[in-house]
Design an enzyme around this catalytic site. Sequence first.
Site, short mmCIF file in Angstrom:
data_model
loop_
_atom_site.label_atom_id
_atom_site.label_comp_id
_atom_site.label_asym_id
_atom_site.label_seq_id
_atom_site.Cartn_x
_atom_site.Cartn_y
_atom_site.Cartn_z
N LYS A 61 0.84 -1.20 0.00
CA LYS A 61 0.00 0.00 0.00
C LYS A 61 0.87 1.25 0.00
O LYS A 61 2.01 1.23 0.49
CB LYS A 61 -0.98 0.01 1.17
CG LYS A 61 -0.38 0.03 2.55
CD LYS A 61 -1.47 -0.04 3.61
CE LYS A 61 -0.91 0.00 5.02
NZ LYS A 61 -0.28 1.30 5.37
N LYS A 87 1.03 -1.06 9.86
CA LYS A 87 2.10 -0.32 9.19
C LYS A 87 1.74 1.16 9.04
O LYS A 87 0.58 1.55 9.11
CB LYS A 87 2.37 -0.93 7.81
CG LYS A 87 2.83 -2.39 7.86
CD LYS A 87 4.17 -2.55 8.55
CE LYS A 87 4.57 -3.99 8.74
NZ LYS A 87 3.98 -4.61 9.92
N ASP A 88 2.79 1.96 8.80
CA ASP A 88 2.63 3.40 8.67
C ASP A 88 1.65 3.76 7.55
O ASP A 88 1.53 3.03 6.57
CB ASP A 88 3.97 4.06 8.35
CG ASP A 88 5.00 3.87 9.46
OD1 ASP A 88 5.43 2.72 9.66
OD2 ASP A 88 5.37 4.86 10.10
N THR A 89 0.98 4.88 7.72
CA THR A 89 0.09 5.38 6.67
C THR A 89 0.87 6.11 5.59
O THR A 89 0.79 5.77 4.41
CB THR A 89 -0.96 6.33 7.28
OG1 THR A 89 -1.79 5.59 8.19
CG2 THR A 89 -1.84 6.94 6.19
#
Length: 371
Positions: A61, A87-89
């Site tokens: 993503k 996980k990080d955006t």
Amino acid sequence: MTLDPLDLSIGIEKLYYNWNKISAKIPRPEGFTVIEEVNYTPVTEWKGDEIGNFAFYLLEKVNRDHFSVINELSRIFHKKVRYLGIKDTNAITFQLIYTDAPSNVKEYNGNNFHVTFLGYYNSKISHTGNIFNIRLISDDEEEIKTRLNIISQNPYLPAYIGYQRFGTKRPITHIVGRYLLKEEWCKAIMYILSMPFYSESDIMRDIRKMIYNNNYEEALRYIPSSFAQEKTLLKNLIRSGNCYEALKSSKIPLYFYVEAYQSYLFNRYLSRKIDELRDIPDKDNFTLTFPLEISKCDDDCIRILDEEGIFEEEFKNNELKFNLKPITRKAFMKIRKLKYENGSITFAIDRGMYATVFLKELLNANPLEIT
């Protein structure tokens, strides 16, 4: 009354190295890549079996919130979608997700994300950590190289709990948690609703000022739908006129805030212990516990609780029925596979450790520049 996140500490009182600040920028999301690691192998290299109880996929993503993607995939798969870690955006991320077998989707393209079927597996997968590749734009490249060389010689840094746990744009979760423990319900809900930060948009700062000035109805009309927590709490505060009743409608579990406060206490405690722990022989396995009982506290722990004005009985909240446990955590995180090439740092850290803590040590920078 607008606050800057730097005005609110997350409990990190001391860094391992006494380095000056380096100014650096990380281009997001393209300059921040996270690759999940299973059994110390990148998930981009992992393959499943031909049969098994669970169907595994690689999820890639870009600049997408974790939970929105998971919810969308649950609708696509018509099954519950599980994951190993969040996980990080604002990054490019690669991770494993899985559903009950059999697989009914082999590949799917969504808005800024893609999933690919990798095969089946029976037993649990060991999520060992995450690999990061981070692009740093800085005029101090030689100093960065010097510091990375020092860290590579002694690859252990304090395992502080990172900025994400407290809120990167509004680092207030631990403050709300303290007010919940003290049963100061109105202070807790007002910190969630009405404390504006410079890191927020102009409209949200204006809305929070409306709430601070008791213009609840007007503020409710303007709150964007994406701010579901604020919208729900304010609506119920208007309806009930009671801070405690409104808090019970929180979309975020209230224990999340209290656990953030525990994380803050742990950071303060580790800060006090760092100097005496520098020379311990087994940094890989040494753990530190911040207890909930005074009888198990040492002098540093007692002083912190005294400075915070927190009493042991407040950790056992009858109103909100918290089931709190002491935080036990490794005192050090090991920086693995550390490399620096063409302005990019690559490294791996174990699960539960934070890249932002590593970057804070390396750069001694403003958290807003590295989160």
